[in-house]
Design a protein around this motif. Sequence first.
Motif, mmCIF file in Angstrom:
data_model
loop_
_atom_site.group_PDB
_atom_site.id
_atom_site.type_symbol
_atom_site.label_atom_id
_atom_site.label_comp_id
_atom_site.label_asym_id
_atom_site.label_seq_id
_atom_site.Cartn_x
_atom_site.Cartn_y
_atom_site.Cartn_z
ATOM 1 N N ASP A 207 28.633 3.940 -38.643
ATOM 2 C CA ASP A 207 27.561 4.562 -39.419
ATOM 3 C C ASP A 207 26.178 4.313 -38.814
ATOM 4 O OD1 ASP A 207 29.452 5.468 -41.194
ATOM 5 O OD2 ASP A 207 29.107 3.859 -42.663
ATOM 6 N N GLU A 208 26.047 3.244 -38.043
ATOM 7 C CA GLU A 208 24.759 2.892 -37.431
ATOM 8 C C GLU A 208 24.940 2.781 -35.930
ATOM 9 O OE1 GLU A 208 21.555 2.859 -36.424
ATOM 10 O OE2 GLU A 208 21.313 2.602 -38.583
ATOM 11 N N PRO A 209 24.819 3.905 -35.204
ATOM 12 C CA PRO A 209 25.098 3.909 -33.763
ATOM 13 C C PRO A 209 24.166 3.022 -32.934
ATOM 14 C CG PRO A 209 24.253 6.045 -34.487
ATOM 15 C CD PRO A 209 24.458 5.215 -35.710
ATOM 16 N N LEU A 210 23.013 2.659 -33.450
ATOM 17 C CA LEU A 210 22.107 1.794 -32.681
ATOM 18 C C LEU A 210 22.680 0.390 -32.478
ATOM 19 C CD1 LEU A 210 18.585 2.782 -34.050
ATOM 20 C CD2 LEU A 210 19.527 3.245 -31.790
ATOM 21 N N THR A 211 23.724 0.046 -33.230
ATOM 22 C CA THR A 211 24.324 -1.279 -33.031
ATOM 23 C C THR A 211 24.847 -1.452 -31.613
ATOM 24 O OG1 THR A 211 26.429 -0.494 -33.945
ATOM 25 C CG2 THR A 211 24.931 -1.647 -35.459
ATOM 26 N N GLU A 212 25.148 -0.335 -30.935
ATOM 27 C CA GLU A 212 25.627 -0.443 -29.553
ATOM 28 C C GLU A 212 24.552 -0.970 -28.607
ATOM 29 O OE1 GLU A 212 25.265 3.627 -27.116
ATOM 30 O OE2 GLU A 212 26.311 3.915 -29.016
ATOM 31 N N LEU A 213 23.296 -0.993 -29.054
ATOM 32 C CA LEU A 213 22.194 -1.436 -28.196
ATOM 33 C C LEU A 213 21.738 -2.867 -28.489
ATOM 34 C CD1 LEU A 213 19.996 1.797 -28.216
ATOM 35 C CD2 LEU A 213 21.701 1.078 -26.534
ATOM 36 N N VAL A 214 22.405 -3.540 -29.423
ATOM 37 C CA VAL A 214 21.984 -4.894 -29.802
ATOM 38 C C VAL A 214 22.002 -5.829 -28.601
ATOM 39 C CG1 VAL A 214 22.620 -6.920 -31.192
ATOM 40 C CG2 VAL A 214 22.573 -4.632 -32.236
ATOM 41 N N ARG A 215 23.063 -5.783 -27.796
ATOM 42 C CA ARG A 215 23.150 -6.670 -26.616
ATOM 43 C C ARG A 215 22.081 -6.332 -25.585
ATOM 44 N NH1 ARG A 215 29.388 -6.243 -26.055
ATOM 45 N NH2 ARG A 215 30.018 -7.539 -27.788
ATOM 46 N N MET B 151 10.805 -2.627 -21.042
ATOM 47 C CA MET B 151 10.501 -2.123 -22.380
ATOM 48 C C MET B 151 10.832 -0.640 -22.492
ATOM 49 S SD MET B 151 6.896 -3.937 -23.294
ATOM 50 C CE MET B 151 6.802 -5.666 -23.733
ATOM 51 N N ALA B 152 10.468 0.118 -21.468
ATOM 52 C CA ALA B 152 10.739 1.559 -21.466
ATOM 53 C C ALA B 152 12.231 1.834 -21.502
ATOM 54 C CB ALA B 152 10.096 2.210 -20.241
ATOM 55 N N ARG B 153 12.998 1.010 -20.798
ATOM 56 C CA ARG B 153 14.452 1.191 -20.771
ATOM 57 C C ARG B 153 15.029 1.082 -22.189
ATOM 58 N NH1 ARG B 153 15.149 -1.582 -16.582
ATOM 59 N NH2 ARG B 153 15.264 -3.599 -17.580
ATOM 60 N N VAL B 154 14.600 0.071 -22.940
ATOM 61 C CA VAL B 154 15.073 -0.090 -24.324
ATOM 62 C C VAL B 154 14.615 1.092 -25.168
ATOM 63 C CG1 VAL B 154 14.846 -1.482 -26.435
ATOM 64 C CG2 VAL B 154 15.267 -2.603 -24.241
ATOM 65 N N ASN B 155 13.338 1.453 -25.048
ATOM 66 C CA ASN B 155 12.818 2.571 -25.838
ATOM 67 C C ASN B 155 13.564 3.864 -25.544
ATOM 68 O OD1 ASN B 155 10.928 0.862 -26.982
ATOM 69 N ND2 ASN B 155 9.285 1.470 -25.602
ATOM 70 N N ASN B 156 13.843 4.112 -24.269
ATOM 71 C CA ASN B 156 14.561 5.327 -23.886
ATOM 72 C C ASN B 156 15.987 5.333 -24.428
ATOM 73 O OD1 ASN B 156 12.319 6.287 -22.512
ATOM 74 N ND2 ASN B 156 12.994 5.494 -20.549
ATOM 75 N N GLU B 157 16.645 4.185 -24.380
ATOM 76 C CA GLU B 157 18.012 4.102 -24.907
ATOM 77 C C GLU B 157 18.037 4.310 -26.420
ATOM 78 O OE1 GLU B 157 21.204 3.801 -23.430
ATOM 79 O OE2 GLU B 157 19.910 4.557 -21.852
ATOM 80 N N VAL B 158 17.077 3.737 -27.118
ATOM 81 C CA VAL B 158 17.003 3.940 -28.577
ATOM 82 C C VAL B 158 16.799 5.422 -28.871
ATOM 83 C CG1 VAL B 158 15.597 3.504 -30.647
ATOM 84 C CG2 VAL B 158 16.268 1.595 -29.165
ATOM 85 N N ARG C 145 17.640 7.957 -26.965
ATOM 86 C CA ARG C 145 18.861 8.672 -26.590
ATOM 87 C C ARG C 145 19.913 8.573 -27.698
ATOM 88 N NH1 ARG C 145 23.654 7.240 -25.185
ATOM 89 N NH2 ARG C 145 23.137 5.053 -24.908
ATOM 90 N N VAL C 146 20.138 7.366 -28.183
ATOM 91 C CA VAL C 146 21.166 7.146 -29.218
ATOM 92 C C VAL C 146 20.779 7.876 -30.499
ATOM 93 C CG1 VAL C 146 22.249 5.403 -30.691
ATOM 94 C CG2 VAL C 146 22.033 5.000 -28.232
ATOM 95 N N ARG C 147 19.498 7.837 -30.837
ATOM 96 C CA ARG C 147 19.059 8.558 -32.055
ATOM 97 C C ARG C 147 19.272 10.058 -31.915
ATOM 98 N NH1 ARG C 147 13.683 5.026 -33.432
ATOM 99 N NH2 ARG C 147 14.723 3.586 -34.858
#
Length: 151
Positions: free
Chosen positions: A85-93, A135-142, A144-146
């Motif tokens: 239900d919360e796909p952003l959990t894949e980015l926690v690591r 920082m940009a890498r994390v922002n871009n991944e967030v 993308r997942v959204r």
Amino acid sequence: MPFGQLTGGLGRELIKVNQTASAAVTGDELPPYKVPLLGRLYGNTRGTSGQSERYYENIRLLNELGNEVKGRQAAEEDVQGFQRDEPLTELVRLGARTQTQIQKLRTKRRRVAMQADDGFREEVREIDGEIAEAMARVNNEVNRVRKEAAR
């Protein structure tokens, strides 16, 4: 209460004067909005500071999601359903690894700035660039997942 809040506009401009002087010594890049008086006329959230603001918002969210997963695991609740239900959990690591990387880069940056050897300003700028890229890498991944989740 912060000095800038306590003293109003004059205090904030004095803080900017101090930041400007400090940047000249350490070799930091000073964004235009932090330059005394010029900052009142300048506003851009797409630069490095806008990137870092979004990064810290995203890291806060990823940390909350990671804590939720851990809490559900401890309570033996449905973790997989939550993750679905919360796909952003894949980015926690990724968020945790990036935080560690940025902490190490900041430590290195402080060490380089304190030595003040020839070329230290260029090395500080390079480290700042590495921090901004992380920082940009994390922002871009967030983002993308959204976007993928919105489909």
